[in-house]
Design an enzyme around this catalytic site. Sequence first.
Site, PDB file in Angstrom:
ATOM      1  N   HIS E  14      64.400  84.934  45.962  1.00 22.64           N
ATOM      2  CA  HIS E  14      64.966  83.735  45.332  1.00 22.64           C
ATOM      3  C   HIS E  14      64.253  82.492  45.858  1.00 22.64           C
ATOM      4  O   HIS E  14      63.477  82.541  46.803  1.00 22.64           O
ATOM      5  CB  HIS E  14      66.485  83.635  45.539  1.00 22.64           C
ATOM      6  CG  HIS E  14      66.938  83.282  46.921  1.00 22.64           C
ATOM      7  ND1 HIS E  14      68.176  82.735  47.185  1.00 22.64           N
ATOM      8  CD2 HIS E  14      66.322  83.410  48.118  1.00 22.64           C
ATOM      9  CE1 HIS E  14      68.297  82.538  48.488  1.00 22.64           C
ATOM     10  NE2 HIS E  14      67.213  82.928  49.076  1.00 22.64           N
ATOM     11  N   CYS E  33      63.917  77.280  52.428  1.00 17.95           N
ATOM     12  CA  CYS E  33      64.350  78.042  51.255  1.00 17.95           C
ATOM     13  C   CYS E  33      63.821  77.439  49.963  1.00 17.95           C
ATOM     14  O   CYS E  33      64.004  78.011  48.894  1.00 17.95           O
ATOM     15  CB  CYS E  33      65.870  78.121  51.201  1.00 17.95           C
ATOM     16  SG  CYS E  33      66.556  78.927  52.652  1.00 17.95           S
ATOM     17  N   HIS E  39      61.022  83.417  48.531  1.00 24.02           N
ATOM     18  CA  HIS E  39      61.089  84.323  49.678  1.00 24.02           C
ATOM     19  C   HIS E  39      62.166  85.349  49.317  1.00 24.02           C
ATOM     20  O   HIS E  39      62.564  85.422  48.149  1.00 24.02           O
ATOM     21  CB  HIS E  39      61.410  83.550  50.957  1.00 24.02           C
ATOM     22  CG  HIS E  39      62.763  82.904  50.937  1.00 24.02           C
ATOM     23  ND1 HIS E  39      63.022  81.786  50.172  1.00 24.02           N
ATOM     24  CD2 HIS E  39      63.934  83.234  51.539  1.00 24.02           C
ATOM     25  CE1 HIS E  39      64.290  81.438  50.323  1.00 24.02           C
ATOM     26  NE2 HIS E  39      64.874  82.307  51.133  1.00 24.02           N
ATOM     27  N   HIS E  41      65.355  88.566  50.658  1.00 27.27           N
ATOM     28  CA  HIS E  41      66.308  89.099  51.623  1.00 27.27           C
ATOM     29  C   HIS E  41      66.695  90.535  51.287  1.00 27.27           C
ATOM     30  O   HIS E  41      66.627  90.944  50.133  1.00 27.27           O
ATOM     31  CB  HIS E  41      67.600  88.263  51.625  1.00 27.27           C
ATOM     32  CG  HIS E  41      67.416  86.833  51.988  1.00 27.27           C
ATOM     33  ND1 HIS E  41      67.107  86.422  53.251  1.00 27.27           N
ATOM     34  CD2 HIS E  41      67.479  85.693  51.242  1.00 27.27           C
ATOM     35  CE1 HIS E  41      66.998  85.097  53.285  1.00 27.27           C
ATOM     36  NE2 HIS E  41      67.202  84.636  52.076  1.00 27.27           N
ATOM     37  N   ASP E  79      69.033  94.333  42.136  1.00 30.96           N
ATOM     38  CA  ASP E  79      68.203  95.020  43.135  1.00 30.96           C
ATOM     39  C   ASP E  79      66.738  95.020  42.733  1.00 30.96           C
ATOM     40  O   ASP E  79      66.398  95.369  41.596  1.00 30.96           O
ATOM     41  CB  ASP E  79      68.694  96.464  43.301  1.00 30.96           C
ATOM     42  CG  ASP E  79      67.976  97.150  44.458  1.00 30.96           C
ATOM     43  OD1 ASP E  79      67.649  96.476  45.460  1.00 30.96           O
ATOM     44  OD2 ASP E  79      67.741  98.367  44.356  1.00 30.96           O
ATOM     45  N   HIS E  80      65.880  94.631  43.662  1.00 30.58           N
ATOM     46  CA  HIS E  80      64.444  94.530  43.416  1.00 30.58           C
ATOM     47  C   HIS E  80      64.126  93.531  42.302  1.00 30.58           C
ATOM     48  O   HIS E  80      63.201  93.726  41.511  1.00 30.58           O
ATOM     49  CB  HIS E  80      63.826  95.907  43.111  1.00 30.58           C
ATOM     50  CG  HIS E  80      63.625  96.745  44.345  1.00 30.58           C
ATOM     51  ND1 HIS E  80      64.632  97.448  44.933  1.00 30.58           N
ATOM     52  CD2 HIS E  80      62.534  96.969  45.128  1.00 30.58           C
ATOM     53  CE1 HIS E  80      64.178  98.086  46.005  1.00 30.58           C
ATOM     54  NE2 HIS E  80      62.915  97.816  46.157  1.00 30.58           N
ATOM     55  N   GLU E 124      73.398  87.290  53.526  1.00 32.63           N
ATOM     56  CA  GLU E 124      71.997  87.013  53.205  1.00 32.63           C
ATOM     57  C   GLU E 124      71.135  87.581  54.333  1.00 32.63           C
ATOM     58  O   GLU E 124      69.998  88.013  54.136  1.00 32.63           O
ATOM     59  CB  GLU E 124      71.791  85.504  53.084  1.00 32.63           C
ATOM     60  CG  GLU E 124      70.725  85.115  52.128  1.00 32.63           C
ATOM     61  CD  GLU E 124      70.707  83.607  51.912  1.00 32.63           C
ATOM     62  OE1 GLU E 124      71.050  83.161  50.801  1.00 32.63           O
ATOM     63  OE2 GLU E 124      70.341  82.874  52.858  1.00 32.63           O
TER      64      GLU E 124
END
Lengths: 141, 141, 141, 141, 141, 141
Positions: E14, E33, E39, E41, E79-80, E124
Amino acid sequence: MIYITRRLEFCASHRLFNPSFSDEKNAATFGLCNNPNGHGHNYVLEVTVKGEVDPETGMVLDLKALKKLINEKIIDRVDHKNLNVDVDFLQGVIPTAENIAIKFWERIKPHIHNGTLCEIKLYESERNFVIYRGESIESIH
Amino acid sequence: MIYITRRLEFCASHRLFNPSFSDEKNAATFGLCNNPNGHGHNYVLEVTVKGEVDPETGMVLDLKALKKLINEKIIDRVDHKNLNVDVDFLQGVIPTAENIAIKFWERIKPHIHNGTLCEIKLYESERNFVIYRGESIESIH
Amino acid sequence: MIYITRRLEFCASHRLFNPSFSDEKNAATFGLCNNPNGHGHNYVLEVTVKGEVDPETGMVLDLKALKKLINEKIIDRVDHKNLNVDVDFLQGVIPTAENIAIKFWERIKPHIHNGTLCEIKLYESERNFVIYRGESIESIH
Amino acid sequence: MIYITRRLEFCASHRLFNPSFSDEKNAATFGLCNNPNGHGHNYVLEVTVKGEVDPETGMVLDLKALKKLINEKIIDRVDHKNLNVDVDFLQGVIPTAENIAIKFWERIKPHIHNGTLCEIKLYESERNFVIYRGESIESIH
Amino acid sequence: MIYITRRLEFCASHRLFNPSFSDEKNAATFGLCNNPNGHGHNYVLEVTVKGEVDPETGMVLDLKALKKLINEKIIDRVDHKNLNVDVDFLQGVIPTAENIAIKFWERIKPHIHNGTLCEIKLYESERNFVIYRGESIESIH
Amino acid sequence: MIYITRRLEFCASHRLFNPSFSDEKNAATFGLCNNPNGHGHNYVLEVTVKGEVDPETGMVLDLKALKKLINEKIIDRVDHKNLNVDVDFLQGVIPTAENIAIKFWERIKPHIHNGTLCEIKLYESERNFVIYRGESIESIH
């Protein structure tokens, strides 16, 4: 040369005993783990393969394929099972962490072709774990 | 008012089934947890007591005494056991995490005099856990 | 050949300083760990023994006996202690994780007869840990 | 001879693909990790150095200096970054855990003078991690 | 009344920014951020449902069904993925942990019929996490 | 209304005793924690603030500012310290987890203006932790 590890989990029950021992010797040898009705664990399994990095993919092997292999050969056979009675490849084996790790090694070793299986690490709990690297006494200095 | 928690662990096996259900209904309801020969977990238990801090000691209660109580009333009775057959206070109860947590509450509630038992948290695994706070529906808005 | 590990914990305080250094050199060398009144950690100790699996028990050694040995020789001596002043076998030693690990090795090595002690791993925190395998420089290529 | 490890964390995004592959081959090879807009991880990095304990300090090396080195050479360059586009020393490299670990080794190896860099361990998640020890195939029996 | 929690994980990338802010204000507000290329998580999601224990099953609800619901409505969608561009239900939302948690609540709240959704906890990282309980200011004293 | 938590760590030593108690009473009350030369812990601190999400930022508050505040008011004062002698705001207080948590609350409560401080959670170890929510007995039903 890189070592790559995949971690998976399963939960199972077991009882430690040697049918050729007396009840007293079984109790003395295995302690709480000898409880006649069994007990259980959330096991954690780490499988490590070593190999060269393929320059085309940046990977030693396809982790998805490794996960699929471990699930088919191991996890689907032991997860939510009683290790003394439900698992054919553990029949006749006292299901200690040591013996389970060795049997897991034998289950997947022949099927790993990209890279070389180099370690099975099996946690019975955070406090107890074993490592098997396929070594026999003769091969160790 | 402070909330103080003590965490302990035990390992045990269980099987989920309702003897009044058919085999088919048991399998459909409990899935993998219905395996006839059982399976097991490393359970983690967190017991939380709330109370005022005693200005003479800086403590809500004597944690050593709380640990001793939990061990005597709970851990020594369930650790390395089969929850379906070895534990008298779980007889006649389907040993889900929900029911076990409620029974644990009942086991120690009467024995906590310094502070008030306010929460039982029981992890069946890192992925599944339940909390019981002694609430009945009527007492909740 | 299997590697079996037992994990235990203890909490202790320490201060890093060399009495032959000036205050300035101690501060520069040890930084925050040189605080005159000390500080402390929840240490985690992992003791690994390697050996063959006994076919009669499926075990390398009796983990209960190993736990008892580690508790007697190490944990009972350092848990809830000040490592600079309360522990006889650490007298005259700067209590860094490195030195503590070496001293722990020496404490239990002579008492392990089933299998061979092969690794002491000591976590000062999740972020810092050391491993000692009984190696001297000469024995390493 | 002691092995000392420092653990650090960073979060980053990446996308796995080989620009010389077709879209279909990229998707088949890298699966979910090939998502065109990328994804990300909280990476955990463990750097292990081995060396002799300095009898004057009880330490293999100055951990503060090691932490500073790793932060300057690695963490500050990759933390909160996109590994495909923001990191000069990863340009032209498919940012798999394998490749990142090798590049991290190369980044800090020349700067470690007290002790010897012996292992880079990189966790992409708790379930997947790699170890690089600077080995080439030729140096391994 | 029991609180039952299911924990799941996903990894995603994100970037935090408000398109109506200047670059300077975005950088000042979101810090690291705000990196233009994003970047990522390894997120951990815990979904908690409260309800009465069904005496026939000993369960509040069918955890398998809850897991299936969370996977379908949330995990398979994020996811991913890149949370800024790949997820329809996050369009127009700054993908902070706070906003993601609220959106996850809205995604599954209407589909939970056995028991009541009472908490979304979103990590996070181990160091930063948020909890949303469906509360608006008006409903809190 | 969202609850946002920041987790930080510090290591410190302490000794539990009441100077108005006899040695015998101190030993009986505080057990191992009464060791005259002290012991120590890796403490984990979680600070939770609740508030509304700012629609312009998607955040309850600026986590960087919260981290800076906690570091200045708490962590820098207690990390690598002896809690009995090095920390002015703990003078005259028995440094139990209960008392430390209350003092931490008092240290930062006046400085949190975006959102409301709602919980201090302090882990002395994984096995023992306390929560303080600013409650006095009178305010609790």
